[in-house]
Design a protein around this motif. Structure first.
Motif, PDB file in Angstrom:
ATOM      1  N   THR A 125     -13.806  -3.342   9.803  1.00  0.00           N
ATOM      2  CA  THR A 125     -14.230  -2.687   8.565  1.00  0.00           C
ATOM      3  C   THR A 125     -15.743  -2.698   8.371  1.00  0.00           C
ATOM      4  OG1 THR A 125     -14.062  -4.720   7.263  1.00  0.00           O
ATOM      5  CG2 THR A 125     -12.080  -3.335   7.419  1.00  0.00           C
ATOM      6  N   GLY A 126     -16.448  -3.626   9.033  1.00  0.00           N
ATOM      7  CA  GLY A 126     -17.897  -3.742   8.864  1.00  0.00           C
ATOM      8  C   GLY A 126     -18.306  -4.456   7.585  1.00  0.00           C
ATOM      9  N   VAL A 127     -17.373  -5.183   6.983  1.00  0.00           N
ATOM     10  CA  VAL A 127     -17.649  -5.886   5.723  1.00  0.00           C
ATOM     11  C   VAL A 127     -18.404  -7.183   6.004  1.00  0.00           C
ATOM     12  CG1 VAL A 127     -16.548  -7.086   3.786  1.00  0.00           C
ATOM     13  CG2 VAL A 127     -15.683  -4.870   4.540  1.00  0.00           C
ATOM     14  N   ILE A 128     -19.420  -7.474   5.178  1.00  0.00           N
ATOM     15  CA  ILE A 128     -20.208  -8.702   5.296  1.00  0.00           C
ATOM     16  C   ILE A 128     -19.306  -9.915   5.104  1.00  0.00           C
ATOM     17  CG2 ILE A 128     -21.992 -10.092   4.159  1.00  0.00           C
ATOM     18  CD1 ILE A 128     -23.507  -7.545   3.572  1.00  0.00           C
ATOM     19  N   HIS A 129     -19.530 -10.949   5.891  1.00  0.00           N
ATOM     20  CA  HIS A 129     -18.758 -12.191   5.818  1.00  0.00           C
ATOM     21  C   HIS A 129     -18.959 -12.861   4.457  1.00  0.00           C
ATOM     22  CE1 HIS A 129     -17.506 -16.302   6.647  1.00  0.00           C
ATOM     23  NE2 HIS A 129     -16.846 -15.818   7.687  1.00  0.00           N
ATOM     24  N   GLY A 130     -17.892 -13.408   3.909  1.00  0.00           N
ATOM     25  CA  GLY A 130     -17.947 -14.089   2.621  1.00  0.00           C
ATOM     26  C   GLY A 130     -18.915 -15.259   2.607  1.00  0.00           C
ATOM     27  N   GLY A 131     -19.110 -15.912   3.749  1.00  0.00           N
ATOM     28  CA  GLY A 131     -20.046 -17.024   3.818  1.00  0.00           C
ATOM     29  C   GLY A 131     -21.480 -16.586   3.563  1.00  0.00           C
TER      30      GLY A 131
ATOM     31  N   LEU B 289     -25.963 -16.273  -0.451  1.00  0.00           N
ATOM     32  CA  LEU B 289     -26.738 -15.466  -1.393  1.00  0.00           C
ATOM     33  C   LEU B 289     -26.562 -15.994  -2.815  1.00  0.00           C
ATOM     34  CD1 LEU B 289     -28.339 -12.885  -2.261  1.00  0.00           C
ATOM     35  CD2 LEU B 289     -26.100 -11.737  -2.357  1.00  0.00           C
ATOM     36  N   MET B 290     -25.326 -16.217  -3.223  1.00  0.00           N
ATOM     37  CA  MET B 290     -25.044 -16.672  -4.593  1.00  0.00           C
ATOM     38  C   MET B 290     -25.633 -18.062  -4.849  1.00  0.00           C
ATOM     39  SD  MET B 290     -23.303 -14.178  -5.963  1.00  0.00           S
ATOM     40  CE  MET B 290     -22.161 -14.615  -7.249  1.00  0.00           C
TER      41      MET B 290
ATOM     42  N   ALA C 154     -14.352  -6.564  -1.499  1.00  0.00           N
ATOM     43  CA  ALA C 154     -15.255  -6.535  -0.348  1.00  0.00           C
ATOM     44  C   ALA C 154     -16.463  -5.661  -0.678  1.00  0.00           C
ATOM     45  CB  ALA C 154     -14.536  -5.975   0.876  1.00  0.00           C
ATOM     46  N   ALA C 155     -17.616  -6.063  -0.201  1.00  0.00           N
ATOM     47  CA  ALA C 155     -18.810  -5.220  -0.341  1.00  0.00           C
ATOM     48  C   ALA C 155     -18.624  -3.974   0.507  1.00  0.00           C
ATOM     49  CB  ALA C 155     -20.047  -5.985   0.107  1.00  0.00           C
ATOM     50  N   ALA C 156     -19.205  -2.875   0.077  1.00  0.00           N
ATOM     51  CA  ALA C 156     -19.112  -1.633   0.845  1.00  0.00           C
ATOM     52  C   ALA C 156     -19.788  -1.835   2.197  1.00  0.00           C
ATOM     53  CB  ALA C 156     -19.765  -0.493   0.081  1.00  0.00           C
ATOM     54  N   PRO C 157     -19.120  -1.468   3.290  1.00  0.00           N
ATOM     55  CA  PRO C 157     -19.709  -1.619   4.625  1.00  0.00           C
ATOM     56  C   PRO C 157     -21.049  -0.877   4.717  1.00  0.00           C
ATOM     57  CG  PRO C 157     -17.388  -1.081   4.801  1.00  0.00           C
ATOM     58  CD  PRO C 157     -17.770  -0.931   3.352  1.00  0.00           C
TER      59      PRO C 157
END
Length: 141
Positions: free
Chosen positions: A50-56, A61-62, A92-95
């Motif tokens: 999907t190209g989604v950024i890893h949650g880690g 960032l947070m 999920a963040a947009a790829p």
């Protein structure tokens, strides 16, 4: 916000190797608030299909954004460290899109700061994650 606190916030961000590796960008610092951006990079994708950024990466960032908000708070005379951080991933963040976080340090006691943050992607502006946390406050001299 004093130039001194802005400089301290920048030094704080520059001192975190993971923040440097992810190329986190400090966009804004005001009294008790910060805005950081995580640029999209295929190297930090968690799902190649999907190209989604890893949650880690979003977690870093947070956490970094919250810590920067604490550093920038007028009631905190110095450094900080995370005590607890709860992150709720909403979607999920947009790829292919960067993720931007905004944190606010809304209450500071003698030893603990309380922070909340929201992250969103560039495409939709809809929340990707929300966080609440507690951080240490350096003792006054």
């Amino acid at each position: 916000m004093s130039a001194d606190k802005t400089g301290i916030a920048r030094e704080f961000m520059d001192s975190i190797p993971q923040a440097r590796a992810l190329r986190l960008e400090l966009l804004e610092v005001t009294d008790g608030a910060a805005v950081l951006r995580l640029p999209y990079d295929p190297e930090i994708v968690g799902d190649p299909e999907t190209g989604v950024i890893h949650g880690g990466a979003v977690s870093t960032l947070m956490d970094s954004c919250c810590g920067t908000a604490v550093i920038a708070h007028p009631g905190n005379p110095g450094a900080t460290a995370t005590i607890s951080l709860r992150i709720d991933y909403l979607r999920a963040a947009a790829p292919g899109q960067a993720v931007t976080a905004r944190a606010e340090c809304f209450h500071v006691t003698r030893s603990v700061a309380f922070v909340r943050a929201t992250a969103h992607d560039d495409e939709t502006g809809c929340p990707v994650a929300m966080a609440t946390g507690t951080f240490t406050v350096e003792a006054r001299q």
